[in-house]
Every structure is written in structure tokens, then in C-alpha cells.
Design a protein around this motif. Structure first.
Motif, PDB file in Angstrom:
ATOM      1  N   PHE A  92     -38.949 -12.927  16.666  1.00  0.00           N
ATOM      2  CA  PHE A  92     -38.842 -11.487  16.356  1.00  0.00           C
ATOM      3  C   PHE A  92     -37.284 -11.010  15.811  1.00  0.00           C
ATOM      4  O   PHE A  92     -37.659 -10.374  14.766  1.00  0.00           O
ATOM      5  N   GLU A  93     -36.518 -11.603  16.165  1.00  0.00           N
ATOM      6  CA  GLU A  93     -35.124 -11.436  15.598  1.00  0.00           C
ATOM      7  C   GLU A  93     -34.971 -11.824  14.137  1.00  0.00           C
ATOM      8  O   GLU A  93     -34.449 -11.440  13.531  1.00  0.00           O
ATOM      9  N   LEU A  94     -35.683 -13.240  14.019  1.00  0.00           N
ATOM     10  CA  LEU A  94     -35.824 -13.794  12.448  1.00  0.00           C
ATOM     11  C   LEU A  94     -36.780 -12.589  11.722  1.00  0.00           C
ATOM     12  O   LEU A  94     -35.976 -12.429  10.391  1.00  0.00           O
ATOM     13  N   CYS A  95     -37.691 -12.034  12.062  1.00  0.00           N
ATOM     14  CA  CYS A  95     -38.311 -11.307  11.160  1.00  0.00           C
ATOM     15  C   CYS A  95     -37.719  -9.901  10.957  1.00  0.00           C
ATOM     16  O   CYS A  95     -37.881  -9.337   9.767  1.00  0.00           O
ATOM     17  N   LEU A  96     -36.947  -9.349  11.903  1.00  0.00           N
ATOM     18  CA  LEU A  96     -36.100  -8.281  11.815  1.00  0.00           C
ATOM     19  C   LEU A  96     -35.134  -8.531  10.755  1.00  0.00           C
ATOM     20  O   LEU A  96     -34.866  -7.839   9.697  1.00  0.00           O
ATOM     21  N   ALA A  97     -34.280  -9.624  10.622  1.00  0.00           N
ATOM     22  CA  ALA A  97     -33.292 -10.097   9.705  1.00  0.00           C
ATOM     23  C   ALA A  97     -33.941 -10.462   8.499  1.00  0.00           C
ATOM     24  O   ALA A  97     -33.404  -9.793   7.670  1.00  0.00           O
ATOM     25  N   LYS A  98     -35.115 -11.011   8.257  1.00  0.00           N
ATOM     26  CA  LYS A  98     -35.563 -11.390   7.062  1.00  0.00           C
ATOM     27  C   LYS A  98     -36.074 -10.060   6.250  1.00  0.00           C
ATOM     28  O   LYS A  98     -35.990  -9.975   5.185  1.00  0.00           O
ATOM     29  N   CYS A  99     -36.695  -9.384   7.052  1.00  0.00           N
ATOM     30  CA  CYS A  99     -37.429  -8.055   6.362  1.00  0.00           C
ATOM     31  C   CYS A  99     -36.459  -6.939   5.723  1.00  0.00           C
ATOM     32  O   CYS A  99     -36.735  -6.298   5.180  1.00  0.00           O
ATOM     33  N   ARG A 100     -35.275  -7.107   6.403  1.00  0.00           N
ATOM     34  CA  ARG A 100     -34.060  -6.222   5.797  1.00  0.00           C
ATOM     35  C   ARG A 100     -33.843  -6.521   4.477  1.00  0.00           C
ATOM     36  O   ARG A 100     -33.915  -7.457   4.018  1.00  0.00           O
ATOM     37  N   THR A 101     -33.615  -5.408   3.777  1.00  0.00           N
ATOM     38  CA  THR A 101     -33.326  -5.739   2.283  1.00  0.00           C
ATOM     39  C   THR A 101     -32.083  -6.444   2.294  1.00  0.00           C
ATOM     40  O   THR A 101     -31.283  -6.457   2.940  1.00  0.00           O
ATOM     41  N   SER A 102     -32.191  -7.392   1.369  1.00  0.00           N
ATOM     42  CA  SER A 102     -31.061  -8.051   1.129  1.00  0.00           C
ATOM     43  C   SER A 102     -30.675  -8.220  -0.484  1.00  0.00           C
ATOM     44  O   SER A 102     -31.123  -7.414  -1.180  1.00  0.00           O
ATOM     45  N   SER A 103     -29.573  -8.713  -0.794  1.00  0.00           N
ATOM     46  CA  SER A 103     -28.958  -9.014  -2.187  1.00  0.00           C
ATOM     47  C   SER A 103     -30.137  -9.694  -2.898  1.00  0.00           C
ATOM     48  O   SER A 103     -30.090  -9.415  -4.219  1.00  0.00           O
ATOM     49  N   GLN A 104     -31.234 -10.421  -2.344  1.00  0.00           N
ATOM     50  CA  GLN A 104     -32.206 -10.894  -3.076  1.00  0.00           C
ATOM     51  C   GLN A 104     -33.150  -9.929  -3.474  1.00  0.00           C
ATOM     52  O   GLN A 104     -34.063  -9.962  -4.464  1.00  0.00           O
ATOM     53  N   SER A 105     -33.090  -8.618  -2.849  1.00  0.00           N
ATOM     54  CA  SER A 105     -34.003  -7.786  -3.422  1.00  0.00           C
ATOM     55  C   SER A 105     -33.601  -6.800  -4.287  1.00  0.00           C
ATOM     56  O   SER A 105     -34.401  -5.691  -4.729  1.00  0.00           O
ATOM     57  N   VAL A 106     -32.282  -6.767  -4.683  1.00  0.00           N
ATOM     58  CA  VAL A 106     -31.738  -6.091  -5.687  1.00  0.00           C
ATOM     59  C   VAL A 106     -31.574  -6.597  -6.852  1.00  0.00           C
ATOM     60  O   VAL A 106     -31.076  -8.063  -6.817  1.00  0.00           O
ATOM     61  N   GLN A 107     -31.438  -6.007  -7.974  1.00  0.00           N
ATOM     62  CA  GLN A 107     -30.672  -6.423  -9.365  1.00  0.00           C
ATOM     63  C   GLN A 107     -29.612  -5.800  -9.856  1.00  0.00           C
ATOM     64  O   GLN A 107     -29.496  -4.439  -9.795  1.00  0.00           O
ATOM     65  N   HIS A 108     -28.389  -6.380 -10.354  1.00  0.00           N
ATOM     66  CA  HIS A 108     -27.445  -5.722 -10.803  1.00  0.00           C
ATOM     67  C   HIS A 108     -26.788  -5.011  -9.503  1.00  0.00           C
ATOM     68  O   HIS A 108     -26.014  -3.769  -9.906  1.00  0.00           O
ATOM     69  N   GLU A 109     -26.701  -5.302  -8.478  1.00  0.00           N
ATOM     70  CA  GLU A 109     -26.284  -4.713  -7.150  1.00  0.00           C
ATOM     71  C   GLU A 109     -26.718  -3.238  -7.087  1.00  0.00           C
ATOM     72  O   GLU A 109     -25.969  -2.366  -6.080  1.00  0.00           O
ATOM     73  N   ASN A 110     -27.608  -2.524  -7.953  1.00  0.00           N
ATOM     74  CA  ASN A 110     -27.793  -1.011  -7.891  1.00  0.00           C
ATOM     75  C   ASN A 110     -29.307  -0.728  -8.137  1.00  0.00           C
ATOM     76  O   ASN A 110     -29.701   0.558  -7.901  1.00  0.00           O
ATOM     77  N   THR A 111     -30.212  -1.571  -8.235  1.00  0.00           N
ATOM     78  CA  THR A 111     -31.626  -1.264  -8.374  1.00  0.00           C
ATOM     79  C   THR A 111     -32.422  -2.156  -7.738  1.00  0.00           C
ATOM     80  O   THR A 111     -32.005  -3.351  -7.839  1.00  0.00           O
ATOM     81  N   TYR A 112     -33.422  -1.791  -7.017  1.00  0.00           N
ATOM     82  CA  TYR A 112     -34.501  -2.750  -6.472  1.00  0.00           C
ATOM     83  C   TYR A 112     -35.296  -3.681  -7.446  1.00  0.00           C
ATOM     84  O   TYR A 112     -35.726  -3.058  -8.688  1.00  0.00           O
ATOM     85  N   ARG A 113     -35.329  -4.842  -7.347  1.00  0.00           N
ATOM     86  CA  ARG A 113     -36.206  -5.801  -8.300  1.00  0.00           C
ATOM     87  C   ARG A 113     -37.672  -5.119  -8.471  1.00  0.00           C
ATOM     88  O   ARG A 113     -38.159  -5.107  -9.443  1.00  0.00           O
ATOM     89  N   ASN A 114     -38.149  -4.709  -7.128  1.00  0.00           N
ATOM     90  CA  ASN A 114     -39.425  -4.225  -6.977  1.00  0.00           C
ATOM     91  C   ASN A 114     -39.627  -3.013  -6.090  1.00  0.00           C
ATOM     92  O   ASN A 114     -39.322  -3.326  -4.901  1.00  0.00           O
ATOM     93  N   PRO A 115     -39.228  -1.806  -6.423  1.00  0.00           N
ATOM     94  CA  PRO A 115     -39.096  -0.754  -5.607  1.00  0.00           C
ATOM     95  C   PRO A 115     -40.184  -0.478  -4.628  1.00  0.00           C
ATOM     96  O   PRO A 115     -40.126   0.198  -3.492  1.00  0.00           O
ATOM     97  N   GLN A 116     -41.530  -0.901  -4.872  1.00  0.00           N
ATOM     98  CA  GLN A 116     -42.663  -0.977  -4.083  1.00  0.00           C
ATOM     99  C   GLN A 116     -42.749  -1.926  -3.046  1.00  0.00           C
ATOM    100  O   GLN A 116     -43.530  -1.890  -2.196  1.00  0.00           O
ATOM    101  N   ALA A 117     -42.010  -3.028  -3.172  1.00  0.00           N
ATOM    102  CA  ALA A 117     -42.014  -4.157  -2.304  1.00  0.00           C
ATOM    103  C   ALA A 117     -40.620  -4.828  -1.957  1.00  0.00           C
ATOM    104  O   ALA A 117     -40.472  -5.752  -2.771  1.00  0.00           O
ATOM    105  N   LYS A 118     -39.875  -4.140  -1.464  1.00  0.00           N
ATOM    106  CA  LYS A 118     -38.527  -4.457  -1.324  1.00  0.00           C
ATOM    107  C   LYS A 118     -38.119  -5.315   0.006  1.00  0.00           C
ATOM    108  O   LYS A 118     -36.995  -5.475   0.230  1.00  0.00           O
ATOM    109  N   PHE A 119     -39.126  -5.315   0.933  1.00  0.00           N
ATOM    110  CA  PHE A 119     -38.807  -5.929   2.331  1.00  0.00           C
ATOM    111  C   PHE A 119     -39.490  -7.134   2.270  1.00  0.00           C
ATOM    112  O   PHE A 119     -40.699  -7.056   2.268  1.00  0.00           O
TER     113      PHE A 119
END
Length: 199
Positions: free
Chosen positions: A160-187
Motif C-alpha cells: 500500500f505504501e509503495l503504491c501511494l508513493a509510486k502514484c504521486r506525481t514525480s519529476s518523471q511526470s513533468v517536462q521542463h519542470e512546469n508542464t505535465y508530459r500527459n495532463p490526462q494521465a499524470k499518476f
């Protein structure tokens, strides 16, 4: 007036500077000692650290009673409990578990998740990640976790804790530190970051 004259003398300024330098050096050394100790503790723990993979069961068909559940807490309308049930906040029981008899409660819900493991809703991401068949994927990720993520994931105690941590948005979810790579699927619970959508 006397204080001004005293502060103008070079030896007083030298003493103040010397004391400041001693304070700075001792603070720096203490911080370095703490960092080395923490790093050694993490490395020692990492070699023996194992995730507790829970055996899943259906509360409705089980004679075992759960006294307390942890849940995702932060959702405004939806929550996911540690058994993988997604429910509306109003269907949360006092023990923290979702009411499995509520019509909107569903276990292992992957409704908004893509095949790469990225979801548009945080609670669905956690629920989908908690599916028992996702365990090999998560173990593979943990074995290959980059050094930067190692500190985060060694603090994780169970599935459960692993899934909580993995599903939070991370630096892998963003591009150029200010936009989501995919705003519809960011978790994401999968190994790869969300697909980069053209702007």
C-alpha cells in the motif's frame, strides 16, 4: 559611544570573526556526521529491506474482521483503502475502510488507467497498483530503482505504501519542470513515465 569605539578595534573584530568561523566549522562537521550516519543506516537497511506483499481477500466473503484500514486520505471526493477499494468519501467507515456494501465501492479499479500504468485519477492509480498481479512489475521496479529514488522507496514498508508513493506525481511526470508530459494521465505506478503529448 564606548561600544562603537570597541567595535572599531581590530582585535575585537578578529575575535568575532574567529568565533563565527568556529561556529560555522562545527555546524558543518556535525551536519556531515549526520549525513554519513543516515546514509550508512539506509544502506544497512536496504540490504535487508523487503516489501510486505499482503494477501488480498474480499471483506464481504471473509470471516476475518479488519479493525483499521489506512487510506489515501487526501481525496476530496474519492478515497482508496489499503485493500484496494475505491469509494466516495461519504462511504468511508469509521475504521478507515471503504464500505464494501456501498454501490459505488469497487476493488482494484483501473477505470482511468492506460496500459503503461498511468492514470488520470490518483485514487484509481493506487487501487490499480494494489492488484496482486501488479506485484512482479513493482518488484522489478524496486530492483531497478535509480539511486535517487532508492532513499524514497527504502522508507516504504508494504504494498500500500509503495503504491501511494509510486502514484504521486514525480519529476518523471513533468517536462521542463512546469508542464505535465500527459495532463490526462499524470499518476503512474508503472516503470515508464507518461507518454509525451504534443503541445
Amino acid at each position: 559611544m564606548v561600544l562603537r569605539r570597541l567595535l572599531r578595534k581590530r582585535w575585537v573584530l578578529g575575535v568575532v570573526f574567529g568565533l563565527s568561523l568556529i561556529y560555522f566549522l562545527t555546524s558543518t562537521l556535525k551536519q556531515e556526521e549526520r549525513t554519513v550516519r543516515d546514509r550508512a543506516l539506509l544502506q544497512a537497511r536496504d540490504s535487508e529491506h523487503r516489501i510486505a506483499w499482503k494477501v488480498r481477500f474480499n471483506l464481504g466473503n471473509s470471516s476475518r474482521q479488519i479493525t483499521q484500514c489506512r487510506n489515501s486520505v487526501q481525496g476530496k471526493t474519492l478515497l482508496t483503502d489499503e485493500l484496494g477499494y475505491v469509494c466516495e468519501r461519504r462511504d468511508l467507515l469509521v475504521n478507515g475502510c471503504c464500505n464494501v456494501n456501498a454501490p459505488s465501492t469497487t476493488q482494484y479499479l483501473c477505470k482511468s488507467c492506460l496500459s503503461n500504468g498511468c492514470c488520470s485519477i490518483y485514487e484509481y492509480c493506487i487501487s490499480c497498483c494494489l492488484q496482486p498481479d501488479k506485484q512482479p512489475l513493482l518488484e522489478h521496479f524496486l530492483n531497478r530503482a535509480a539511486e535517487g529514488f532508492q532513499n524514497l522507496f527504502t522508507a516504504v514498508e508494504d504494498h500500500f505504501e509503495l503504491c501511494l508513493a509510486k502514484c504521486r506525481t514525480s519529476s518523471q511526470s513533468v517536462q521542463h519542470e512546469n508542464t505535465y508530459r500527459n495532463p490526462q494521465a499524470k499518476f503512474c505506478y508503472g516503470e515508464s513515465p507518461p507518454e509525451l503529448l504534443p503541445i
